[in-house]
Scaffold this motif. Structure first.
Motif, PDB file in Angstrom:
ATOM      1  N   UNK A   1       0.796   7.498   8.887  1.00 58.19           N
ATOM      2  CA  UNK A   1       0.169   5.766   8.237  1.00 58.19           C
ATOM      3  C   UNK A   1       0.760   4.982   8.976  1.00 58.19           C
ATOM      4  N   UNK A   2      -0.580   4.690   9.528  1.00 61.50           N
ATOM      5  CA  UNK A   2      -0.964   3.049  10.204  1.00 61.50           C
ATOM      6  C   UNK A   2      -1.098   1.829   9.776  1.00 61.50           C
ATOM      7  N   UNK A   3      -0.544   1.215   9.768  1.00 62.30           N
ATOM      8  CA  UNK A   3       0.044  -0.019   8.687  1.00 62.30           C
ATOM      9  C   UNK A   3       0.139  -1.262   9.907  1.00 62.30           C
ATOM     10  N   UNK A   4      -0.143  -2.526   9.855  1.00 65.76           N
ATOM     11  CA  UNK A   4       0.246  -3.562  10.650  1.00 65.76           C
ATOM     12  C   UNK A   4       1.078  -5.111   8.837  1.00 65.76           C
ATOM     13  N   UNK A   5       1.604  -6.413  10.152  1.00 66.55           N
ATOM     14  CA  UNK A   5       1.998  -6.501   9.193  1.00 66.55           C
ATOM     15  C   UNK A   5       1.804  -8.364   9.761  1.00 66.55           C
ATOM     16  N   UNK A   6       1.642  -8.786   9.470  1.00 71.01           N
ATOM     17  CA  UNK A   6       0.540 -10.450   9.206  1.00 71.01           C
ATOM     18  C   UNK A   6       0.990 -11.252   8.065  1.00 71.01           C
ATOM     19  N   UNK A   7       1.345 -12.249   8.825  1.00 65.45           N
ATOM     20  CA  UNK A   7       2.129 -13.842   7.641  1.00 65.45           C
ATOM     21  C   UNK A   7       2.598 -12.815   6.439  1.00 65.45           C
ATOM     22  N   UNK A   8       2.266 -12.813   4.903  1.00 60.89           N
ATOM     23  CA  UNK A   8       3.274 -12.394   4.068  1.00 60.89           C
ATOM     24  C   UNK A   8       2.923 -10.651   3.214  1.00 60.89           C
ATOM     25  N   UNK A   9       2.017 -10.358   4.318  1.00 63.88           N
ATOM     26  CA  UNK A   9       0.356  -8.848   4.361  1.00 63.88           C
ATOM     27  C   UNK A   9       0.878  -7.566   4.830  1.00 63.88           C
ATOM     28  N   UNK A  10       0.625  -6.743   4.498  1.00 68.18           N
ATOM     29  CA  UNK A  10       1.147  -5.630   4.766  1.00 68.18           C
ATOM     30  C   UNK A  10       0.034  -4.766   4.780  1.00 68.18           C
ATOM     31  N   UNK A  11      -0.552  -4.481   5.793  1.00 66.35           N
ATOM     32  CA  UNK A  11      -2.218  -3.986   5.850  1.00 66.35           C
ATOM     33  C   UNK A  11      -1.895  -2.611   6.268  1.00 66.35           C
ATOM     34  N   UNK A  12      -2.516  -1.830   5.199  1.00 73.15           N
ATOM     35  CA  UNK A  12      -2.484  -0.119   5.795  1.00 73.15           C
ATOM     36  C   UNK A  12      -3.625   0.366   6.319  1.00 73.15           C
ATOM     37  N   UNK A  13      -3.424   0.490   7.733  1.00 69.17           N
ATOM     38  CA  UNK A  13      -4.969   1.430   7.727  1.00 69.17           C
ATOM     39  C   UNK A  13      -5.500   2.225   8.015  1.00 69.17           C
ATOM     40  N   UNK A  14      -4.489   3.257   7.669  1.00 66.56           N
ATOM     41  CA  UNK A  14      -4.870   4.437   7.500  1.00 66.56           C
ATOM     42  C   UNK A  14      -3.790   5.405   7.119  1.00 66.56           C
ATOM     43  N   UNK A  15      -4.168   6.415   6.394  1.00 66.13           N
ATOM     44  CA  UNK A  15      -2.927   7.399   5.772  1.00 66.13           C
ATOM     45  C   UNK A  15      -4.445   8.520   6.019  1.00 66.13           C
ATOM     46  N   UNK A  16      -3.551   9.803   6.559  1.00 64.66           N
ATOM     47  CA  UNK A  16      -3.925  11.026   7.609  1.00 64.66           C
ATOM     48  C   UNK A  16      -2.619  11.905   7.599  1.00 64.66           C
ATOM     49  N   UNK A  17      -3.663  13.220   6.429  1.00 64.44           N
ATOM     50  CA  UNK A  17      -2.918  14.584   5.719  1.00 64.44           C
ATOM     51  C   UNK A  17      -3.196  15.353   6.721  1.00 64.44           C
ATOM     52  N   UNK A  18      -2.919  16.818   7.409  1.00 64.10           N
ATOM     53  CA  UNK A  18      -3.066  17.380   7.630  1.00 64.10           C
ATOM     54  C   UNK A  18      -3.672  18.439   6.701  1.00 64.10           C
ATOM     55  N   UNK A  19      -5.408  18.869   6.558  1.00 60.10           N
ATOM     56  CA  UNK A  19      -5.875  19.148   5.761  1.00 60.10           C
ATOM     57  C   UNK A  19      -4.494  20.716   5.214  1.00 60.10           C
ATOM     58  N   UNK A  20      -3.702  21.353   6.187  1.00 63.13           N
ATOM     59  CA  UNK A  20      -3.210  22.230   5.862  1.00 63.13           C
ATOM     60  C   UNK A  20      -2.339  22.125   4.866  1.00 63.13           C
ATOM     61  N   UNK A  21      -1.363  20.939   5.167  1.00 64.32           N
ATOM     62  CA  UNK A  21      -0.541  19.948   4.295  1.00 64.32           C
ATOM     63  C   UNK A  21      -0.804  18.915   2.660  1.00 64.32           C
ATOM     64  N   UNK A  22      -1.669  19.178   2.733  1.00 63.08           N
ATOM     65  CA  UNK A  22      -2.237  18.642   1.285  1.00 63.08           C
ATOM     66  C   UNK A  22      -1.327  18.812  -0.155  1.00 63.08           C
ATOM     67  N   UNK A  23      -2.039  18.113  -1.086  1.00 62.19           N
ATOM     68  CA  UNK A  23      -1.278  17.739  -1.889  1.00 62.19           C
ATOM     69  C   UNK A  23      -0.314  18.834  -2.738  1.00 62.19           C
TER      70      UNK A  23
END
Ligand SMILES: CC(C)(COP(=O)(O)OP(=O)(O)OC[C@H]1O[C@@H](n2cnc3c(N)ncnc32)[C@H](O)[C@@H]1OP(=O)(O)O)[C@@H](O)C(=O)NCCC(=O)NCCS
Length: 179
Positions: A74-96
């Motif tokens: 997961x990639x995110x960034x912090x700014x002011x009082x917010x956490x902004x989540x940019x992307x979450x990626x899971x390998x298709x073989x490891x989903x669910x």
């Protein structure tokens, strides 16, 4: 909500705070870049670039040993009082298997621990899997952003989650059908 299979062990590392985990993660950067390019339709995605950005927050997840290729991040960034989540990626073989939830939960916990009041993200309106994941962690839809995405063009649903009680008081909650 519990993870789907309690027998599956998921190891999550904070890459912004753990140099060894970050090095182990970046050793697999070419394969993970390919995974992200295909999962997110972002042709020039680069983890080296993403992790060099100021204020980044990132977590990686392994199903097995940390020497193996990570199964998600997961990639995110912090700014002011917010956490902004940019992307979450899971390998298709490891989903669910609970990795997406474990990664998002870790990012939210970090955001709360470092004083962010809300978490925000955008997600393609058709991305039912991701919207359900975020809803399971108490995100609500607060806005539809018309034609936010290109290639293919699509609306984004902006979702928010309060990290501090009452932080979403000024937000409207919108209904997004089909999920
Ligand atoms: C979205 C994504 C990260 C989910 O990762 P995951 O590890 O499979 O998710 P989890 O196993 O933690 O699932 C958590 C919850 O999300 C929802 N969910 C996940 N995949 C789903 C699917 N295919 N269909 C419906 N709901 C789904 C479910 O509510 C699930 O809980 P449950 O398994 O108890 O029913 C993964 O599908 C992915 O990498 N997709 C491609 C990249 C992407 O679209 N990222 C999000 C936008 S940045």
């Amino acid at each position: 909500m519990p993870d789907r299979d309690p027998a599956v062990t998921v190891r999550v590392a904070r890459l912004h705070a753990d140099d060894a985990a970050r090095a182990a993660f970046l050793a697999h950067a070419p394969a993970l870049d390919e995974l992200a390019r295909s999962a997110l339709s972002e042709h020039d995605f680069s983890l080296e670039v993403e992790l060099s950005r100021p204020f980044f927050r990132a977590c990686a997840a392994w199903l097995g040993d940390a020497g193996e290729r990570p199964a998600g991040f997961i990639l995110a960034a912090i700014g002011a009082d917010e956490l902004h989540i940019h992307s979450v990626v899971v390998d298709p073989r490891a989903r669910r298997l609970g990795l997406g939830r474990a990664l998002t939960r870790a990012a939210l916990e970090d955001g709360a621990a470092t004083g962010q009041r809300i978490a925000l993200l955008e997600v393609r309106r058709s991305n039912t899997a991701a919207i359900r994941l975020y809803r399971s962690l108490d995100f609500v839809a607060v806005r539809v952003r018309r034609d936010y995405y290109a290639d293919p063009r699509e609306d984004a649903v902006e979702m928010a989650c309060e990290l501090e009680p009452g932080a979403l008081a000024g937000f409207d909650v919108v209904e997004v059908g089909g999920t």
